[in-house]
Design an enzyme around this catalytic site. Structure first.
Site, mmCIF file in Angstrom:
data_model
loop_
_atom_site.group_PDB
_atom_site.id
_atom_site.type_symbol
_atom_site.label_atom_id
_atom_site.label_comp_id
_atom_site.label_asym_id
_atom_site.label_seq_id
_atom_site.Cartn_x
_atom_site.Cartn_y
_atom_site.Cartn_z
ATOM 1 N N ASP A 23 0.863 -1.169 0.000
ATOM 2 C CA ASP A 23 0.000 0.000 0.000
ATOM 3 C C ASP A 23 0.910 1.233 0.000
ATOM 4 O O ASP A 23 2.037 1.191 0.461
ATOM 5 C CB ASP A 23 -0.943 -0.005 1.220
ATOM 6 C CG ASP A 23 -2.109 0.930 1.009
ATOM 7 O OD1 ASP A 23 -3.086 0.817 1.755
ATOM 8 O OD2 ASP A 23 -2.060 1.768 0.088
HETATM 9 C C1 GLC Z 1 -4.136 4.430 -0.221
HETATM 10 C C2 GLC Z 1 -5.029 3.350 0.336
HETATM 11 C C3 GLC Z 1 -5.239 2.192 -0.585
HETATM 12 C C4 GLC Z 1 -5.218 2.684 -1.997
HETATM 13 C C5 GLC Z 1 -3.813 3.164 -2.300
HETATM 14 C C6 GLC Z 1 -3.701 3.736 -3.714
HETATM 15 O O1 GLC Z 1 -3.292 4.898 0.771
HETATM 16 O O2 GLC Z 1 -4.680 2.829 1.603
HETATM 17 O O3 GLC Z 1 -6.475 1.569 -0.233
HETATM 18 O O4 GLC Z 1 -5.570 1.635 -2.881
HETATM 19 O O5 GLC Z 1 -3.372 4.132 -1.361
HETATM 20 O O6 GLC Z 1 -4.497 4.861 -3.840
#
Ligand code: GLC
Length: 746
Positions: free
Chosen positions: A287
């Site tokens: 993430d």
């Molecule tokens: C964010 C979220 C995740 C998302 C990613 C890309 O921080 O935690 O759910 O898919 O970044 O946007």
């Protein structure tokens, strides 16, 4: 006699094995294709595939400003980008990738969580529909629109079980229950991936956030998670396993540390369970920055160690932390990360690119005609309205105030959401300049229902967060002229979602005071609650005759709410999460353990597990939701009081529509294992059926229980059932059930 080859055993055998042979041959050829690319790649090019940067179309995390990404694409230093959208932008960047030595196509990913151009209800609202085909349809439309815009991969479904509404991301999942959450996880994966990767309306799904991110201590986003592996396996992992079984192409790990080990560096999660026990063949993306954040966790010293820990733990792609691109080559040369680890990660990534057809045609998702067609597909608008109305929960309806008559003479619409546009979309939605016209407000939805002679009054009354009461007098005046008042209050779109935990989950600003002022006029009042999470609103709950939880319903919000308000749709949704009476009750959920001193009722304070200042029960229980009609449940009939593990138990219950409207009921089946080698919850959802009943009609609902439905993880982490006595419950809510007993014997 001439032998008839057609029915000879040999021919039948060939018929039988051919599909399997084809599947093996296809897989073999796919593996061969992947290997043929891998063997030509340099170490730097392999590491490039494990590297993902944010585009600059939108930021969904803290941005790092560095280097020229376009140059890095041309050098093969990027395998994927997120937040690049539109066939024009994706084509431009894909063309740069074709200038690299290996010409490996980029994957474009985006958070298309509940819609892309046509926004559907937030996932928690959709979960309230308990309607798996509707939920799958929502994901299908989202994927169709997103894929048409050149995006290959959605970072959804979020399948985190959440029992704490202070946590902002509760809006993004399916609520508190593992059984319901697992079915919804599979439905969403199927919706996003459609007929399979390689179709130009299919997107790779991404089950997230692996794992147990929803159990953050104190409901504070990104906070630590600590639980037994037994609880992890029993409550939090099944929706991920369901997503994997449904064929989810990818997983995303989570920001949190789990039992002291951050998910991005957690080999137990990613290698032992996901890739080992579950045999997951897709790839895992971190993430946003989570690999580098292991430094903040205090799990590694620097990015070098972060890259080592993450790669060795099975994180295949690094989103935005730059740990991989800056350190993996050195780690391999120093023998800290084996080339086999790199090759496994890269093969997983390349395999998905082949399955998406990107090696055959890197531009196959860059079709502007398809983008225009799917971005304005009227069928999507219709679908959004259908799913939205099924997500609306009727919490209270004293004296059948609802549905309202379309011939009402004077109706006042009061509150800060009456004419709101983007506040209907909720978190994880995008603002398209030319799309605000597409969002149907409550004002528009109601006006479209009313007879020509109806007089619609309007007053905003107050802002969502502001504390000014200057608008109250105008609102009271409007109410005084009306025969009925519909108020809409709630949270602004940015109050629930990522990094939006709230310690107090009540109406912001002076909205509750506005409701009190309007109720004081003595007019009949309906309150619509617009929020991304369960809120605490006891005064409204106790003093307003009709309450409808409308969540954030998306593009068609106004029409869907009006469909319910005026009876064109009889509300049928059921809460997928418990609503607390106050924040002090949290975490609160229906499938709790009984404890050694269970309270007999809400007023039992005699040395039992209770509060001296509050009842134990939630304000609204899991599975609760009213209808304009009423349903009564007959006694449960069991096919046998005692059954063996090799047998099935048939559970029957007759349901009657005793009201004045045709309606839909979600009949829920729960069990309780009365004695176990570890304590068992007082209720566990094990089935549900949605039935349509005309007024006065009845039907017998039948469930089949097997011994496997009674399994749980014992203290040795074995997934087993145990003989003994059980209760079975059937009803329209976890708190309103008929019960019977049965015994499972050896
Ligand atoms: C964010 C979220 C995740 C998302 C990613 C890309 O921080 O935690 O759910 O898919 O970044 O946007």
């Amino acid at each position: 006699m001439k032998s008839c080859l057609l029915f000879s055993p040999l021919f039948l055998l060939i018929l039988l094995v051919t599909p399997f042979y084809n599947a093996i041959a296809q897989k073999k050829s796919l593996d061969q294709k992947v290997d043929s690319v891998l063997r030509l790649m340099t170490l730097d090019e392999k590491i490039g595939q494990m590297n993902q940067y944010n585009g600059d179309w939108a930021a969904t995390g803290p941005i790092t400003k560095d280097g020229d990404k376009q140059e890095q694409i041309k050098k093969g230093m990027l395998g994927s980008m997120l937040n690049v959208t539109g066939t024009d932008h994706t084509r431009t960047l894909q063309q740069l990738a074709m200038q690299s030595r290996m010409k490996i196509p980029l994957l474009f990913g985006q958070d298309i969580v509940h819609g892309y151009r046509t926004i559907f209800p937030i996932p928690l609202a959709e979960a309230a529909s308990w309607d798996l085909p509707a939920i799958e349809l929502s994901a299908r439309v989202a994927a169709t629109e997103g894929a048409a815009a050149g995006i290959h991969w959605t970072f959804a479904p979020m399948v985190d079980i959440a029992r704490d509404p202070r946590w902002g991301r509760v809006m993004e999942g399916a609520g508190e229950d593992t059984y319901l959450g697992s079915l919804i996880a599979a439905a969403r994966v199927k919706g996003f991936q459609g007929k399979g990767l390689g179709n130009t309306d299919a997107m790779m799904a991404c089950a997230k956030h692996f794992a147990a991110y929803g159990a953050a201590v104190a409901g504070r986003d990104y906070n630590s998670v600590d639980m037994s592996n037994r609880q992890l396996l029993e409550t939090y992992l099944p929706p991920f396993e369901a997503a994997a079984k449904a064929g989810a192409a990818t997983f995303m790990n989570s920001f949190n540390d789990l039992n002291g080990v951050p998910a991005s560096g957690n080999a137990y999660l990613q290698r032992t369970i996901l890739k080992g026990q579950w045999g997951f063949k897709g790839f895992v993306v971190s993430d946003w920055g989570s690999i580098g954040e292991m430094i903040n966790h205090g799990f590694v010293k620097d990015n070098y160690e972060a890259a080592m820990a993450a790669a060795n733990a099975g994180s295949d792609m690094d989103m935005e932390s730059r740990s991989y691109i800056q350190n993996l080559a050195k780690l391999v040369k120093e023998g800290k990360v084996k080339i086999a680890v790199i090759d496994d990660a890269v093969k997983r990534i390349l395999r998905k690119k082949f399955e998406m057809g990107l090696f055959d045609d890197p531009f196959r998702f860059c079709n502007e005609a398809r983008e225009n067609e799917q971005s304005n597909n009227p069928a999507h608008i219709t679908a959004a309205r259908e799913v939205a109305k099924k997500s609306i929960v009727l919490l209270k309806n004293e004296k059948q105030l609802l549905p309202l008559s379309k011939d009402v003479k004077n109706i006042a619409l009061i509150g800060p959401f009456v004419k709101a546009k983007s506040d209907n979309l909720g978190f994880w939605s995008y603002d398209w300049p030319d799309d605000t016209a597409r969002i149907v407000t409550l004002w528009e939805g109601v006006k479209s229902k009313l007879a020509a002679g109806s007089n619609v009054l309007y007053a905003k009354g107050c802002e969502i967060k502001d504390t000014s009461r200057a608008g109250f007098s105008e609102a009271v005046a409007a109410a005084m002229q009306a025969d009925v008042v519909v108020m809409t209050v709630g949270e602004a779109r940015d109050m629930t979602g990522e990094a939006k935990s709230r310690s107090v989950i009540r109406l912001p600003g002076v909205q509750e005071e506005l409701v009190k002022a309007i109720v004081a006029t003595g007019k009949p009042v309906v309150v619509l609650m617009s929020a991304g999470r369960p809120l605490v609103f006891n005064w409204i709950a106790d003093n307003v005759p009709a309450i409808v939880y409308t969540w954030w319903l998306g593009t068609q919000a106004g029409n869907a709410i009006a469909d319910v308000l005026f009876g064109d749709y009889n509300p049928s949704a059921k809460l997928p999460i418990s609503f607390p009476r106050t924040e002090g009750q949290i975490p609160i959920y229906y499938n709790y353990y009984n404890t050694g001193r269970p309270a007999k009722n809400d007023s039992d304070l005699n040395y039992v597990s209770s509060y001296i200042d509050l009842p134990n029960s939630p304000k609204y229980p899991f599975g609760f939701g009213l209808s304009y009609t009423s349903f009564s449940y007959g006694d449960i009939e069991l096919s046998k009081p005692v059954f063996k593990p090799t047998e099935k138990l048939v559970v029957k219950c007759t349901v009657i529509n005793t009201g004045n409207y045709d309606g839909e009921e979600t009949v829920q089946l729960y069990i309780r294992d009365l004695v176990g080698s570890v304590v068992r919850p007082v209720k566990e959802l094990k089935g549900f059926k949605k039935i349509q009943l005309k007024k006065g009609a009845s039907t017998t609902v039948e469930f089949i229980l097997t011994a496997n439905d009674l399994r749980f993880y014992n203290d040795k982490l074995q997934y087993i059932f145990e003989p003994g006595d059980f209760k079975v419950f059937v009803g329209g809510s976890s708190a309103s059930v008929k019960e019977a007993g049965f015994t499972l014997v050896k």
